[in-house]
Write a protein that holds these residues in place. Structure first.
Motif, PDB file in Angstrom:
ATOM      1  N   TYR A  81       0.840  -1.195   0.000  1.00 55.91           N
ATOM      2  CA  TYR A  81       0.000   0.000   0.000  1.00 55.91           C
ATOM      3  C   TYR A  81       0.880   1.251   0.000  1.00 55.91           C
ATOM      4  CZ  TYR A  81      -3.462   3.425   1.390  1.00 55.91           C
ATOM      5  OH  TYR A  81      -4.281   4.517   1.415  1.00 55.91           O
ATOM      6  N   ALA A  82       0.510   2.199  -0.807  1.00 53.40           N
ATOM      7  CA  ALA A  82       1.176   3.512  -0.886  1.00 53.40           C
ATOM      8  C   ALA A  82       2.693   3.361  -1.034  1.00 53.40           C
ATOM      9  CB  ALA A  82       0.834   4.354   0.352  1.00 53.40           C
ATOM     10  N   GLY A  83       3.110   2.456  -1.897  1.00 55.56           N
ATOM     11  CA  GLY A  83       4.537   2.277  -2.173  1.00 55.56           C
ATOM     12  C   GLY A  83       5.278   1.496  -1.108  1.00 55.56           C
ATOM     13  N   GLY A  84       4.549   0.975  -0.124  1.00 52.68           N
ATOM     14  CA  GLY A  84       5.182   0.221   0.962  1.00 52.68           C
ATOM     15  C   GLY A  84       5.510  -1.205   0.549  1.00 52.68           C
TER      16      GLY A  84
ATOM     17  N   THR B 294       4.491   0.080   9.306  1.00 55.04           N
ATOM     18  CA  THR B 294       4.914  -0.408  10.625  1.00 55.04           C
ATOM     19  C   THR B 294       4.424  -1.837  10.833  1.00 55.04           C
ATOM     20  OG1 THR B 294       2.896   0.504  11.575  1.00 55.04           O
ATOM     21  CG2 THR B 294       4.898   1.827  11.840  1.00 55.04           C
ATOM     22  N   LEU B 295       5.067  -2.489  11.772  1.00 54.15           N
ATOM     23  CA  LEU B 295       4.606  -3.795  12.244  1.00 54.15           C
ATOM     24  C   LEU B 295       4.112  -3.566  13.665  1.00 54.15           C
ATOM     25  CD1 LEU B 295       4.553  -6.975  12.196  1.00 54.15           C
ATOM     26  CD2 LEU B 295       6.883  -6.884  13.036  1.00 54.15           C
ATOM     27  N   LEU B 296       2.836  -3.811  13.896  1.00 55.71           N
ATOM     28  CA  LEU B 296       2.277  -3.634  15.230  1.00 55.71           C
ATOM     29  C   LEU B 296       2.347  -4.965  15.969  1.00 55.71           C
ATOM     30  CD1 LEU B 296       0.672  -1.599  17.080  1.00 55.71           C
ATOM     31  CD2 LEU B 296      -1.355  -2.841  16.335  1.00 55.71           C
ATOM     32  N   LEU B 297       2.939  -4.932  17.153  1.00 55.11           N
ATOM     33  CA  LEU B 297       3.046  -6.157  17.943  1.00 55.11           C
ATOM     34  C   LEU B 297       2.154  -6.022  19.169  1.00 55.11           C
ATOM     35  CD1 LEU B 297       6.916  -6.592  17.820  1.00 55.11           C
ATOM     36  CD2 LEU B 297       5.210  -7.922  16.579  1.00 55.11           C
ATOM     37  N   PHE B 298       1.419  -7.064  19.469  1.00 53.12           N
ATOM     38  CA  PHE B 298       0.513  -7.066  20.622  1.00 53.12           C
ATOM     39  C   PHE B 298       0.854  -8.255  21.501  1.00 53.12           C
ATOM     40  CE2 PHE B 298      -3.313  -8.794  22.595  1.00 53.12           C
ATOM     41  CZ  PHE B 298      -3.754  -7.691  23.323  1.00 53.12           C
ATOM     42  N   SER B 299       0.936  -8.009  22.801  1.00 55.71           N
ATOM     43  CA  SER B 299       1.204  -9.105  23.719  1.00 55.71           C
ATOM     44  C   SER B 299       0.326  -8.907  24.947  1.00 55.71           C
ATOM     45  CB  SER B 299       2.685  -9.100  24.095  1.00 55.71           C
ATOM     46  OG  SER B 299       2.989 -10.298  24.739  1.00 55.71           O
TER      47      SER B 299
ATOM     48  N   ARG C 107      11.139  -2.029   7.124  1.00 60.78           N
ATOM     49  CA  ARG C 107      11.818  -1.555   5.911  1.00 60.78           C
ATOM     50  C   ARG C 107      10.803  -1.455   4.767  1.00 60.78           C
ATOM     51  NH1 ARG C 107      15.530  -6.828   4.487  1.00 60.78           N
ATOM     52  NH2 ARG C 107      13.818  -8.300   4.291  1.00 60.78           N
ATOM     53  N   GLY C 108      11.152  -0.599   3.826  1.00 61.41           N
ATOM     54  CA  GLY C 108      10.217  -0.355   2.715  1.00 61.41           C
ATOM     55  C   GLY C 108      10.277  -1.464   1.681  1.00 61.41           C
ATOM     56  N   LYS C 109       9.689  -1.167   0.559  1.00 64.03           N
ATOM     57  CA  LYS C 109       9.651  -2.098  -0.569  1.00 64.03           C
ATOM     58  C   LYS C 109      11.085  -2.486  -0.967  1.00 64.03           C
ATOM     59  CE  LYS C 109       7.337  -1.672  -5.057  1.00 64.03           C
ATOM     60  NZ  LYS C 109       6.109  -2.444  -4.915  1.00 64.03           N
ATOM     61  N   GLN C 110      11.319  -3.757  -1.212  1.00 58.57           N
ATOM     62  CA  GLN C 110      12.668  -4.218  -1.562  1.00 58.57           C
ATOM     63  C   GLN C 110      12.803  -4.379  -3.079  1.00 58.57           C
ATOM     64  OE1 GLN C 110      15.146  -4.891   1.100  1.00 58.57           O
ATOM     65  NE2 GLN C 110      13.575  -3.471   1.799  1.00 58.57           N
ATOM     66  N   ALA C 111      13.821  -3.737  -3.628  1.00 58.15           N
ATOM     67  CA  ALA C 111      14.011  -3.774  -5.083  1.00 58.15           C
ATOM     68  C   ALA C 111      14.170  -5.207  -5.592  1.00 58.15           C
ATOM     69  CB  ALA C 111      15.225  -2.939  -5.459  1.00 58.15           C
ATOM     70  N   HIS C 112      14.750  -6.075  -4.763  1.00 54.48           N
ATOM     71  CA  HIS C 112      15.000  -7.448  -5.225  1.00 54.48           C
ATOM     72  C   HIS C 112      13.859  -8.413  -4.854  1.00 54.48           C
ATOM     73  CE1 HIS C 112      16.677  -7.061  -1.137  1.00 54.48           C
ATOM     74  NE2 HIS C 112      16.047  -8.188  -0.971  1.00 54.48           N
ATOM     75  N   CYS C 113      12.736  -7.887  -4.362  1.00 51.26           N
ATOM     76  CA  CYS C 113      11.617  -8.771  -3.965  1.00 51.26           C
ATOM     77  C   CYS C 113      11.146  -9.594  -5.175  1.00 51.26           C
ATOM     78  CB  CYS C 113      10.454  -7.946  -3.417  1.00 51.26           C
ATOM     79  SG  CYS C 113       9.000  -8.951  -3.076  1.00 51.26           S
ATOM     80  N   ALA C 114      10.900 -10.886  -4.928  1.00 52.78           N
ATOM     81  CA  ALA C 114      10.562 -11.804  -6.022  1.00 52.78           C
ATOM     82  C   ALA C 114       9.234 -11.468  -6.688  1.00 52.78           C
ATOM     83  CB  ALA C 114      10.531 -13.232  -5.498  1.00 52.78           C
ATOM     84  N   VAL C 115       8.349 -10.780  -5.968  1.00 53.65           N
ATOM     85  CA  VAL C 115       7.042 -10.509  -6.586  1.00 53.65           C
ATOM     86  C   VAL C 115       6.781  -9.024  -6.824  1.00 53.65           C
ATOM     87  CG1 VAL C 115       5.711 -10.535  -4.404  1.00 53.65           C
ATOM     88  CG2 VAL C 115       4.586 -11.138  -6.515  1.00 53.65           C
ATOM     89  N   CYS C 116       7.288  -8.132  -5.942  1.00 53.48           N
ATOM     90  CA  CYS C 116       6.993  -6.707  -6.172  1.00 53.48           C
ATOM     91  C   CYS C 116       8.250  -5.910  -6.491  1.00 53.48           C
ATOM     92  CB  CYS C 116       6.248  -6.098  -4.985  1.00 53.48           C
ATOM     93  SG  CYS C 116       7.285  -5.698  -3.568  1.00 53.48           S
ATOM     94  N   GLY C 117       9.394  -6.597  -6.645  1.00 51.84           N
ATOM     95  CA  GLY C 117      10.648  -5.908  -6.932  1.00 51.84           C
ATOM     96  C   GLY C 117      10.728  -5.396  -8.366  1.00 51.84           C
ATOM     97  N   THR C 118      11.894  -4.862  -8.715  1.00 51.37           N
ATOM     98  CA  THR C 118      12.041  -4.255 -10.037  1.00 51.37           C
ATOM     99  C   THR C 118      12.074  -5.296 -11.155  1.00 51.37           C
ATOM    100  OG1 THR C 118      14.372  -4.168  -9.480  1.00 51.37           O
ATOM    101  CG2 THR C 118      13.164  -2.102  -9.331  1.00 51.37           C
ATOM    102  N   GLN C 119      12.581  -6.495 -10.811  1.00 54.25           N
ATOM    103  CA  GLN C 119      12.583  -7.558 -11.834  1.00 54.25           C
ATOM    104  C   GLN C 119      11.965  -8.818 -11.229  1.00 54.25           C
ATOM    105  OE1 GLN C 119      16.796  -7.486 -12.797  1.00 54.25           O
ATOM    106  NE2 GLN C 119      16.266  -6.608 -14.785  1.00 54.25           N
ATOM    107  N   PRO C 120      10.654  -8.802 -11.090  1.00 58.83           N
ATOM    108  CA  PRO C 120      10.009  -9.915 -10.382  1.00 58.83           C
ATOM    109  C   PRO C 120      10.175 -11.255 -11.096  1.00 58.83           C
ATOM    110  CG  PRO C 120       8.382  -8.462 -11.393  1.00 58.83           C
ATOM    111  CD  PRO C 120       9.708  -7.811 -11.574  1.00 58.83           C
ATOM    112  N   THR C 121      10.406 -12.290 -10.305  1.00 57.89           N
ATOM    113  CA  THR C 121      10.477 -13.638 -10.876  1.00 57.89           C
ATOM    114  C   THR C 121       9.114 -14.336 -10.749  1.00 57.89           C
ATOM    115  OG1 THR C 121      11.308 -14.382  -8.744  1.00 57.89           O
ATOM    116  CG2 THR C 121      12.943 -13.999 -10.476  1.00 57.89           C
ATOM    117  N   ILE C 122       8.262 -13.803  -9.864  1.00 60.02           N
ATOM    118  CA  ILE C 122       6.918 -14.367  -9.724  1.00 60.02           C
ATOM    119  C   ILE C 122       5.948 -13.442 -10.450  1.00 60.02           C
ATOM    120  CG2 ILE C 122       5.082 -14.993  -8.087  1.00 60.02           C
ATOM    121  CD1 ILE C 122       7.356 -15.434  -6.030  1.00 60.02           C
ATOM    122  N   THR C 123       5.431 -13.925 -11.552  1.00 61.04           N
ATOM    123  CA  THR C 123       4.513 -13.088 -12.334  1.00 61.04           C
ATOM    124  C   THR C 123       3.128 -13.722 -12.417  1.00 61.04           C
ATOM    125  OG1 THR C 123       5.354 -14.154 -14.301  1.00 61.04           O
ATOM    126  CG2 THR C 123       6.311 -12.013 -13.738  1.00 61.04           C
ATOM    127  N   GLU C 124       3.010 -14.911 -11.846  1.00 60.46           N
ATOM    128  CA  GLU C 124       1.694 -15.546 -11.740  1.00 60.46           C
ATOM    129  C   GLU C 124       1.681 -16.365 -10.459  1.00 60.46           C
ATOM    130  OE1 GLU C 124       2.609 -19.417 -14.549  1.00 60.46           O
ATOM    131  OE2 GLU C 124       1.526 -17.713 -15.406  1.00 60.46           O
TER     132      GLU C 124
END
Ligand SMILES: Nc1ncnc2c1ncn2[C@@H]1O[C@H](COP(=O)(O)OP(=O)(O)OP(=O)(O)O)[C@@H](O)[C@H]1O
Length: 444
Positions: free
Chosen positions: A217-220, A274-279, A292-309
């Protein structure tokens, strides 16, 4: 049959099955509820979901307490009214999430769950009820939504959210909520949302703890940006093994509904991911960690995704998205005894040593008379106690029992390694004992 036609068939079935659900629901309440309880309301037939440009008077009256909030106002309420949200899983998290989304006026809610309502669900799955035990959870949730807010267009998908239906179902919604309880579905929901460009509100709850994050969401980041590799299956616990305090998924599921509102009203876009933790029993109860934000090397949302389906998530995660108990087969049949045979052995009074390897909290719930309690986690250190107890029964065979018949096999393997050859595990454990030998023995 294609995924699309499967979904279309389901939508048609949904309408046709209403009559059947009504009859079943009435029959259920007749059988289970006190005779004085009022009949359950009937779900309305499906009508097309249409968006509107203004709120009508009943809507203004109904949502007045929200309309008074400058953060919501008419525009915010209209955003909810014209929005559609898919909730995957109508269990502990999904229950409050669906109820609050419906109560707050989200126009269209899809609920997908393949499971049926069980009495052991009701301690936390508050959208269901005793009178709907045995019904599909998706349909039970739909009935509850209709009771709460008959203006809400709720669609029940009584099926598994898998790669054959994921894209066509999720494409119909603006936001997706992951309220499931297993790793393969978590990756599937994530990849579906990335491929469709949908925000994903994800949470989990177990024992006394929970966590929540909004992905894609929103570039995250997406879920894979944070967790590129699934955890080893043996490290994953579910509620039926580890337990869960009812209110914990209640809180997390409610927070998921809040995140949906923040997305739909545009507030969320200004927040850092953020990651909200509840205990529940710790202080502080809540902690929010910047992720951390969006990772350029992410397999599905990165710049060169290897998962396209969508792919085979069970193979990727090495685990099944199973709801029922997992029964491992670690021992050859000759090293195991069935509950029925062990029952006969007890009835005929054959001397032996029964060792129960469950946790103390489980041993307190129920036990077979005459067992020696050695929890699996202490087992290695307590083998001498077991051997001493066996001496007391003249070195007769050892039978090991647990809840499901998995730890008991591990215990037998451990004894084998320590040179004890005449130990066997009791297949299926105490749950199987309840099912096949003694229905009066407690099941949990
Ligand atoms: N791939 C999936 N498709 C549809 N529903 C799913 C999928 N994976 C999980 N679910 C549903 O998500 C819900 C998760 O909720 P939760 O863990 O509270 O319930 P549960 O599985 O009924 O728990 P218990 O382990 O106590 O039986 C369940 O109703 C389950 O059926």
């Amino acid at each position: 049959m294609s995924a699309q036609s499967d979904v279309e068939r389901l939508a048609a079935e949904n309408a046709a099955l209403q009559t059947r659900i009504q009859a079943l629901t009435k029959e259920n309440s007749r059988l289970k509820a006190p005779q004085t309880s009022p009949p359950l309301p009937d779900p309305s037939p499906l009508t097309a979901f249409t968006q509107v440009e203004s709120l009508n008077n009943p809507e203004i009256a109904r949502y007045s307490r929200q309309l008074l909030l400058p953060e919501v106002g008419v525009q915010g309420q209209l955003s909810l009214r014209n929005a559609s949200v898919l909730v995957v899983g109508a269990g502990g998290l999904g229950s409050p999430c669906i109820l609050y989304l419906a109560a707050m006026g989200v126009g269209k809610i899809g609920v997908i769950d393949h499971d049926t309502v069980e009495i052991s669900n009701l301690q936390r799955q508050v959208i269901h009820s005793e009178s709907r035990a045995g019904l599909s959870k998706a349909r039970s949730a739909r009935l509850a939504v209709h009771e709460l807010n008959s203006d809400c267009h709720c669609i029940a998908y009584d099926l598994v959210f898998d790669y054959t239906v994921a894209l066509s179902v999720a494409a119909e919604y603006d936001v997706v909520v992951d309220a499931t309880d297993n790793v393969p579905t978590r990756y599937l929901v994530n990849d579906t949302c990335v491929l469709l460009g949908k925000p994903l509100v994800s949470a989990s709850a177990l024992k006394l703890d929970g966590q929540l994050t909004v992905y894609n969401y929103a570039g995250g980041p997406c879920y894979r940006c944070l967790f590129p590799v699934p955890p080893p299956p043996e490290t994953v616990t579910n509620c039926s093994d580890g337990g869960v305090l009812g209110v914990v998924p209640g809180i997390l599921g409610t927070l998921q509904a809040l995140e949906v509102v923040k997305i739909l009203t545009g507030v969320k876009a200004k927040e850092a991911p953020t990651l909200l933790l509840f205990s529940a029993f710790s202080s502080p109860t809540f902690r929010s960690i910047k992720i951390r934000g969006k990772q350029a090397h992410c397999a599905v949302c990165g710049t060169q995704p290897t998962i396209t389906e969508l792919q085979d998530y069970v193979a990727f995660c090495g685990s099944q998205p199973t709801d029922g108990p997992v029964h491992l087969n670690l021992l050859p049949a000759g090293d195991r005894i069935t509950c029925a045979d062990y029952h006969t052995l007890r009835q005929t009074g054959q001397p032996h040593l029964l060792v129960d390897v469950r946790e103390p909290v489980q041993y307190d719930i129920c036990r077979l008379p005459g067992s020696l309690h050695v929890p699996w986690r202490d087992f290695a250190q307590r083998v001498p106690d077991i051997l001493a107890a066996r001496e007391a029964v003249s070195h007769q065979p050892i039978y090991i029992i647990c809840r499901l018949g998995n730890d008991s096999q591990e215990a037998v393997l451990h004894l084998r390694e320590r040179g004890v050859v005449d130990a066997k595990d009791i297949v299926g454990g105490l749950l199987e004992w309840h099912q096949s030998v003694d229905p009066t023995f407690p099941a949990y």
